[in-house]
Enzyme design. Structure first.
Site, PDB file in Angstrom:
ATOM      1  N   GLY A 159      70.123  42.199  30.267  1.00 27.18           N
ATOM      2  CA  GLY A 159      68.991  43.026  30.648  1.00 27.18           C
ATOM      3  C   GLY A 159      68.981  43.196  32.158  1.00 27.18           C
ATOM      4  O   GLY A 159      69.617  42.428  32.882  1.00 27.18           O
ATOM      5  N   CYS A 207      74.528  37.065  29.743  1.00 23.54           N
ATOM      6  CA  CYS A 207      74.035  37.596  31.026  1.00 23.54           C
ATOM      7  C   CYS A 207      72.560  37.240  31.241  1.00 23.54           C
ATOM      8  O   CYS A 207      72.242  36.079  31.444  1.00 23.54           O
ATOM      9  CB  CYS A 207      74.294  39.103  31.096  1.00 23.54           C
ATOM     10  N   TYR A 208      71.640  38.200  31.169  1.00 27.19           N
ATOM     11  CA  TYR A 208      70.215  37.873  31.303  1.00 27.19           C
ATOM     12  C   TYR A 208      69.819  36.838  30.254  1.00 27.19           C
ATOM     13  O   TYR A 208      69.012  35.940  30.519  1.00 27.19           O
ATOM     14  CB  TYR A 208      69.375  39.141  31.149  1.00 27.19           C
ATOM     15  N   HIS A 212      79.962  39.297  30.068  1.00 26.61           N
ATOM     16  CA  HIS A 212      79.757  40.129  28.877  1.00 26.61           C
ATOM     17  C   HIS A 212      80.995  40.057  27.961  1.00 26.61           C
ATOM     18  O   HIS A 212      81.968  40.791  28.162  1.00 26.61           O
ATOM     19  CB  HIS A 212      79.501  41.586  29.276  1.00 26.61           C
ATOM     20  N   GLU A 244      81.236  41.156  25.002  1.00 27.95           N
ATOM     21  CA  GLU A 244      81.274  42.276  24.068  1.00 27.95           C
ATOM     22  C   GLU A 244      82.058  43.472  24.582  1.00 27.95           C
ATOM     23  O   GLU A 244      82.442  44.349  23.792  1.00 27.95           O
ATOM     24  CB  GLU A 244      79.845  42.721  23.705  1.00 27.95           C
ATOM     25  N   SER A 259      73.331  68.894   8.600  1.00 30.32           N
ATOM     26  CA  SER A 259      73.714  69.549   9.853  1.00 30.32           C
ATOM     27  C   SER A 259      75.187  69.901   9.889  1.00 30.32           C
ATOM     28  O   SER A 259      75.610  70.734  10.686  1.00 30.32           O
ATOM     29  CB  SER A 259      73.399  68.614  11.030  1.00 30.32           C
ATOM     30  N   GLY A 260      75.984  69.258   9.046  1.00 34.41           N
ATOM     31  CA  GLY A 260      77.433  69.425   9.104  1.00 34.41           C
ATOM     32  C   GLY A 260      78.089  68.361   9.952  1.00 34.41           C
ATOM     33  O   GLY A 260      79.309  68.299  10.057  1.00 34.41           O
ATOM     34  N   GLY A 261      77.279  67.494  10.560  1.00 32.69           N
ATOM     35  CA  GLY A 261      77.817  66.372  11.320  1.00 32.69           C
ATOM     36  C   GLY A 261      78.222  65.237  10.404  1.00 32.69           C
ATOM     37  O   GLY A 261      78.007  65.277   9.189  1.00 32.69           O
ATOM     38  N   VAL A 262      78.790  64.206  10.988  1.00 30.05           N
ATOM     39  CA  VAL A 262      79.303  63.073  10.210  1.00 30.05           C
ATOM     40  C   VAL A 262      78.192  62.404   9.404  1.00 30.05           C
ATOM     41  O   VAL A 262      78.331  62.175   8.195  1.00 30.05           O
ATOM     42  CB  VAL A 262      79.968  62.033  11.136  1.00 30.05           C
ATOM     43  N   ASP A 263      77.074  62.100  10.051  1.00 26.53           N
ATOM     44  CA  ASP A 263      76.043  61.280   9.410  1.00 26.53           C
ATOM     45  C   ASP A 263      75.405  61.980   8.217  1.00 26.53           C
ATOM     46  O   ASP A 263      75.312  61.405   7.128  1.00 26.53           O
ATOM     47  CB  ASP A 263      74.972  60.896  10.436  1.00 26.53           C
ATOM     48  N   SER A 264      74.942  63.207   8.418  1.00 29.86           N
ATOM     49  CA  SER A 264      74.292  63.906   7.306  1.00 29.86           C
ATOM     50  C   SER A 264      75.292  64.227   6.194  1.00 29.86           C
ATOM     51  O   SER A 264      74.931  64.240   5.016  1.00 29.86           O
ATOM     52  CB  SER A 264      73.605  65.181   7.799  1.00 29.86           C
ATOM     53  N   SER A 265      76.563  64.455   6.559  1.00 26.77           N
ATOM     54  CA  SER A 265      77.579  64.744   5.551  1.00 26.77           C
ATOM     55  C   SER A 265      77.846  63.542   4.651  1.00 26.77           C
ATOM     56  O   SER A 265      77.956  63.665   3.425  1.00 26.77           O
ATOM     57  CB  SER A 265      78.880  65.182   6.230  1.00 26.77           C
ATOM     58  N   LYS A 305      78.162  54.183  13.612  1.00 27.86           N
ATOM     59  CA  LYS A 305      78.964  55.388  13.402  1.00 27.86           C
ATOM     60  C   LYS A 305      80.340  55.082  12.812  1.00 27.86           C
ATOM     61  O   LYS A 305      80.790  55.764  11.888  1.00 27.86           O
ATOM     62  CB  LYS A 305      79.123  56.150  14.719  1.00 27.86           C
TER      63      LYS A 305
END
Length: 509
Positions: free
Chosen positions: A53, A80-81, A167, A169, A221-227, A365
């Site tokens: 943070g 870190c924080y 970090h 990650e 929408s035609g994007g990855v998620d909605s498809s 994603k």
């Protein structure tokens, strides 16, 4: 299912931490630091990770937590924080560092630790801090140091509490992935039961139970998620699903036809396409300010989409392609700041549904893409690059016109075609064309021209938090430039954007 809690203290890498944990086949979820201790106790987490943070722990206005969390008997890793917070809560001393550390730093491991198993004594880690632990708490031992950080890692092995100032990650930390693996398996005792293979089967069964004989409407929408959400729902309930696809005229060349053909051919569902490009162009006429354009596109999309939904709604369910980052972001700050084209959409007061269905709400994603592949969605959709909600509207600088949209679509199609033919697209995280609204002098044949300039943007990145401009070979760029200036009648010059993020952003507007 075993779970790890990522407790968010405002760090920019909170989602990345959760993704790295899931890469090790352990489910991770992110909750804000305001989550009550009783909730954490009730969820029976195998381990807890405190994120980084931007604040100082000795500033009482900064995010803090009850020190009782260190007495739950659940292993904790502070980053870190989060590292400094553990020291502060346990009675150590945190001060402003005499020398701040940023970037790649050499770490030296001083003491044996389960956290550093199979990690060399010396390695490179990624630091980003202005405060440091001046004195470790009683009962904690310093495990690792750097030249300017006397406590780069500490542990209370008896209590299962560990903390690192760097970090792990990010990919810049050489053995960060191994460190997280050690925490999950050696410290928390995880077995790794988070596997994507069973996700489709479990989700389809859950959707069937939830939906029953009711109908579902999904905004596609035609994007990855909605498809991928559409494909899952189609497998679960077939013709009970109606997908509404809004083509606002700001998509890439032939993209609307591709989406319609894919979902009417491969999946059992009702598909409705709404063509409203003229409506959007009329609303955008004369508008040049980027924020105003975004607002108009979002508002017009909202109105056109819900007008169609009102025609179809029979008080069934409404489905969204919401993924886990959307859930996290939607829960932060003022709800009014959430864009109307966001995956988690705002609903009009006069529209009623039995409930909201979000079949991908637990996935990141990359996990959504893996599900899409298993469902048989074409590669072109599953691995579709990030595309802004306002579409080409933010890749046309200045006023948006039909002529400009066509010019940009043609140039962008040429770029994508060449990258696909030579296979170089596999090296890029995102690439596209921009129409900056600049005209330049040129010569074509024996004639002087004064036509549009096309800018090419291509980046490489692991997480889109930072990005570097892609070193595309000159011969490829030359081929693309030659084709664009020859095949796009309104273009006489092509330039290549060589700005990294930061200081620039990936998109131009």
């Amino acid at each position: 299912m075993e779970k790890i809690l990522v407790l968010d203290f405002g760090g920019q890498y909170n989602q990345l931490i959760a993704r790295r944990v899931r890469d090790h086949r352990v489910f991770a979820e992110i909750l804000p630091y305001t989550t009550p201790l009783e909730t954490i106790r009730a969820n029976k987490y195998k381990g807890i990770i405190f994120t980084g943070g931007p604040n100082s722990v000795f500033d009482m206005a900064s995010p803090h937590y009850s020190k009782d969390i260190l007495s739950l008997g659940i292993p904790v890793l502070g980053i870190c924080y989060g590292c400094q917070l553990i020291a502060w809560m346990a009675g150590g001393t945190v001060k402003t560092a005499p020398v701040s550390e940023y970037g790649k730093i050499e770490l030296t491991v001083k003491q044996p630790s389960p956290l550093f198993e199979n990690i060399p004594e010396k390695s490179v880690v990624w630091m980003s801090h202005t405060d440091y632990i001046a004195a470790a708490p009683e009962g904690y031992e310093v495990v690792a140091t750097t030249p300017d950080c006397p406590c780069a890692a500490m542990q209370n092995e008896k209590k299962g509490i560990y903390a690192v100032q760097f970090h792990p990650e990010v990919t810049h930390s050489e053995y960060g992935n191994q460190l997280l693996y050690n925490f999950l398996y050696a410290v928390c005792g995880c077995k790794g039961d988070w596997v994507m293979d069973s996700f489709i089967e479990d989700t389809v069964a859950k959707l069937r139970r939830q939906i029953g004989d009711k109908n579902v409407i999904l905004g596609l929408s035609g994007g990855v998620d909605s498809s991928v959400a559409a494909a899952l729902l189609s497998r679960a309930v077939g013709k009970q699903l109606t997908c509404v696809f809004l083509d606002q005229g700001l998509m890439r060349k032939d993209e609307g036809d591709f989406v319609e053909n894919t979902f009417t051919t491969l999946f059992d569902m009702n598909f409705i396409r709404v063509n409203c490009g003229e409506q959007f162009l009329t609303a955008l006429k004369g508008v040049t300010d980027p924020e105003e354009k975004r607002h108009i596109i979002g508002t017009e999309f909202f109105n056109a989409f819900w007008n169609e939904i009102r025609k179809q709604n029979d008080k069934g369910y409404f489905a969204q392609g919401t993924i886990y980052p959307d859930c996290i972001e939607s829960g932060k700050g003022d709800a009014d700041t959430i864009k109307t084209h966001h995956n988690r959409v705002k609903m009009p007061d006069d529209v009623e549904f039995l409930g909201i269905i979000e079949p991908l709400a637990d996935l990141f994603k990359d996990e959504v893409r893996r599900v899409g592949e298993r469902l048989g969605i074409p590669k072109e959709l599953v691995w579709r690059q990030p595309f802004p909600g306002p579409g080409l509207g933010v890749r046309i600088i200045g006023e948006i016109t039909a002529e400009k949209i066509k010019t940009l679509q043609e140039a962008d199609a040429i770029l994508r075609d060449e990258m696909a033919k030579n296979g170089y697209e596999r090296n890029l995280a995102q690439f596209f064309c921009v129409l900056p609204g600049v005209k330049t002098v040129g010569v074509m044949g024996d004639h002087r021209t004064y036509e549009q300039l096309i800018a090419i943007r291509a980046v490489t990145t692991d997480d889109f938090m930072t990005a570097d401009w892609a070193r595309i070979p000159y011969d490829i760029l030359a081929k693309v430039s030659n084709r664009i200036t020859n095949e796009c009648p309104n273009v006489n010059r092509v330039v290549y954007d060589i700005t990294s993020k930061p200081p620039g952003t990936v998109e131009w507007e």
